[in-house]
Design a protein around this motif. Structure first.
Motif, PDB file in Angstrom:
ATOM      1  N   SER A  94       8.329 -32.427  21.624  1.00 33.68           N
ATOM      2  CA  SER A  94       7.312 -33.371  22.073  1.00 33.68           C
ATOM      3  C   SER A  94       7.732 -34.006  23.396  1.00 33.68           C
ATOM      4  O   SER A  94       8.886 -34.396  23.565  1.00 33.68           O
ATOM      5  CB  SER A  94       7.096 -34.458  21.024  1.00 33.68           C
ATOM      6  OG  SER A  94       6.072 -35.335  21.411  1.00 33.68           O
ATOM      7  N   GLY A  96       6.263 -37.142  25.909  1.00 31.73           N
ATOM      8  CA  GLY A  96       5.292 -38.221  25.826  1.00 31.73           C
ATOM      9  C   GLY A  96       5.439 -39.253  26.914  1.00 31.73           C
ATOM     10  O   GLY A  96       6.444 -39.319  27.619  1.00 31.73           O
ATOM     11  N   GLY A 118       1.360 -38.241  23.458  1.00 35.28           N
ATOM     12  CA  GLY A 118       2.314 -37.138  23.461  1.00 35.28           C
ATOM     13  C   GLY A 118       1.660 -35.782  23.580  1.00 35.28           C
ATOM     14  O   GLY A 118       0.520 -35.573  23.166  1.00 35.28           O
ATOM     15  N   ASN A 120       2.541 -32.222  22.177  1.00 35.57           N
ATOM     16  CA  ASN A 120       3.394 -31.729  21.100  1.00 35.57           C
ATOM     17  C   ASN A 120       3.260 -30.219  20.964  1.00 35.57           C
ATOM     18  O   ASN A 120       2.155 -29.687  21.007  1.00 35.57           O
ATOM     19  CB  ASN A 120       2.983 -32.409  19.793  1.00 35.57           C
ATOM     20  CG  ASN A 120       2.938 -33.909  19.941  1.00 35.57           C
ATOM     21  OD1 ASN A 120       3.935 -34.534  20.263  1.00 35.57           O
ATOM     22  ND2 ASN A 120       1.774 -34.493  19.724  1.00 35.57           N
ATOM     23  N   ARG A 121       4.387 -29.548  20.774  1.00 31.33           N
ATOM     24  CA  ARG A 121       4.379 -28.090  20.705  1.00 31.33           C
ATOM     25  C   ARG A 121       5.034 -27.590  19.434  1.00 31.33           C
ATOM     26  O   ARG A 121       6.106 -28.055  19.041  1.00 31.33           O
ATOM     27  CB  ARG A 121       5.109 -27.515  21.901  1.00 31.33           C
ATOM     28  CG  ARG A 121       5.216 -26.017  21.845  1.00 31.33           C
ATOM     29  CD  ARG A 121       5.927 -25.475  23.036  1.00 31.33           C
ATOM     30  NE  ARG A 121       5.062 -24.466  23.584  1.00 31.33           N
ATOM     31  CZ  ARG A 121       5.133 -23.989  24.786  1.00 31.33           C
ATOM     32  NH1 ARG A 121       6.022 -24.443  25.614  1.00 31.33           N
ATOM     33  NH2 ARG A 121       4.330 -23.045  25.181  1.00 31.33           N
ATOM     34  N   THR A 142       0.007 -25.966  21.457  1.00 32.33           N
ATOM     35  CA  THR A 142       0.279 -27.285  22.009  1.00 32.33           C
ATOM     36  C   THR A 142      -0.933 -28.178  21.786  1.00 32.33           C
ATOM     37  O   THR A 142      -2.062 -27.755  22.026  1.00 32.33           O
ATOM     38  CB  THR A 142       0.592 -27.184  23.517  1.00 32.33           C
ATOM     39  OG1 THR A 142       1.679 -26.277  23.700  1.00 32.33           O
ATOM     40  CG2 THR A 142       0.956 -28.528  24.095  1.00 32.33           C
ATOM     41  N   THR A 144      -2.365 -32.535  21.885  1.00 28.12           N
ATOM     42  CA  THR A 144      -2.152 -33.914  22.314  1.00 28.12           C
ATOM     43  C   THR A 144      -2.241 -34.823  21.093  1.00 28.12           C
ATOM     44  O   THR A 144      -3.108 -34.648  20.250  1.00 28.12           O
ATOM     45  CB  THR A 144      -3.214 -34.328  23.343  1.00 28.12           C
ATOM     46  OG1 THR A 144      -3.176 -33.412  24.432  1.00 28.12           O
ATOM     47  CG2 THR A 144      -2.961 -35.726  23.859  1.00 28.12           C
ATOM     48  N   ASN A 169       4.276 -40.810  15.145  1.00 32.21           N
ATOM     49  CA  ASN A 169       3.508 -39.931  16.025  1.00 32.21           C
ATOM     50  C   ASN A 169       2.573 -39.062  15.210  1.00 32.21           C
ATOM     51  O   ASN A 169       3.007 -38.376  14.280  1.00 32.21           O
ATOM     52  CB  ASN A 169       4.434 -39.006  16.831  1.00 32.21           C
ATOM     53  CG  ASN A 169       5.072 -39.709  17.985  1.00 32.21           C
ATOM     54  OD1 ASN A 169       4.401 -40.380  18.751  1.00 32.21           O
ATOM     55  ND2 ASN A 169       6.377 -39.590  18.102  1.00 32.21           N
ATOM     56  N   TRP A 171       0.674 -35.813  15.595  1.00 36.15           N
ATOM     57  CA  TRP A 171       0.772 -34.660  16.481  1.00 36.15           C
ATOM     58  C   TRP A 171      -0.563 -33.991  16.728  1.00 36.15           C
ATOM     59  O   TRP A 171      -0.730 -33.281  17.702  1.00 36.15           O
ATOM     60  CB  TRP A 171       1.723 -33.639  15.873  1.00 36.15           C
ATOM     61  CG  TRP A 171       3.166 -33.987  16.006  1.00 36.15           C
ATOM     62  CD1 TRP A 171       3.756 -35.173  15.679  1.00 36.15           C
ATOM     63  CD2 TRP A 171       4.195 -33.152  16.487  1.00 36.15           C
ATOM     64  NE1 TRP A 171       5.088 -35.114  15.926  1.00 36.15           N
ATOM     65  CE2 TRP A 171       5.391 -33.881  16.418  1.00 36.15           C
ATOM     66  CE3 TRP A 171       4.232 -31.847  16.949  1.00 36.15           C
ATOM     67  CZ2 TRP A 171       6.598 -33.356  16.820  1.00 36.15           C
ATOM     68  CZ3 TRP A 171       5.447 -31.322  17.338  1.00 36.15           C
ATOM     69  CH2 TRP A 171       6.613 -32.069  17.278  1.00 36.15           C
TER      70      TRP A 171
END
Length: 192
Positions: A94, A96, A118, A120-121, A142, A144, A169, A171
């Motif tokens: 991640s 951010g 963030g 996030n992958r 990926t 957001t 978070n 994701w």
């Protein structure tokens, strides 16, 4: 009498809020993270160490902003039967941008709250082998997400702060699965 007045003046000056000098900072955190994955089939979690590195700016008016990178524990799996073998791994990362507000309750002790946006992958690789075939599968996506932060900073010096915090978070939704993390961290922030 003069000593009492001097004592009262010093006490009053010590209780005044300190205005922090603006400046660039870098922060390193060691976090314990619980990454939870929910889908129609139930939920699973991946718990473990999650190091985080942040670069930010303290505006000097109790407002900070930072860019961070967090690497979460890689999930590895392997399953073997009499007829086949399947193994693989899933990586979680991640990046951010966060905004913080430091409450000025004490010159050395500053609780804070914040919000995070963030990117996030999830990166998965799966391998399957049997006596008659071999195959592999890759998945990379990926999304957001958003998050909330809270914690407390303890100013060791004007430029060094010990930090203890919590971060949540969300994701986003990866295909049919929703991911989110709960993180508890300790770290050191150094302002230049």
């Amino acid at each position: 009498m003069k000593a009492a007045k001097l004592g009262l003046i010093l006490l009053a000056l010590a209780s005044l809020p300190a205005v922090a000098a603006p400046g660039l900072y870098i922060q390193g955190d060691a976090a314990y993270a619980k990454l939870k994955i929910k889908d129609d089939g139930g939920s699973t979690s991946n718990n473990g160490f999650a190091p985080r590195l942040s670069v930010g700016y303290d505006f000097g008016n109790n407002i900070r902003a930072a860019v961070d990178y967090t690497h979460y524990k890689t999930e590895k799996y392997s399953e073997t039967t009499d007829y086949d073998h399947e193994h693989g791994k899933v990586k979680f990362n991640s990046i951010g941008v966060s905004a913080f507000y430091d409450f000025d309750v004490h010159p050395q002790l500053k609780p804070y709250v914040g919000a995070r946006l963030g990117v996030n992958r999830v990166d998965a690789k799966d391998y399957y082998e049997s006596a008659s075939s071999q195959s592999s599968y890759s998945y990379r996506k990926t999304k957001t997400g958003i998050g909330a932060l809270a914690g407390v900073g303890f100013n060791v010096t004007d430029n060094v702060t010990l930090d203890a915090g919590y971060r949540y978070n969300y994701w986003g939704k990866f295909d049919e699965a929703k991911l989110h993390t709960h993180e508890a961290s300790i770290g050191v922030r150094v302002k230049f």
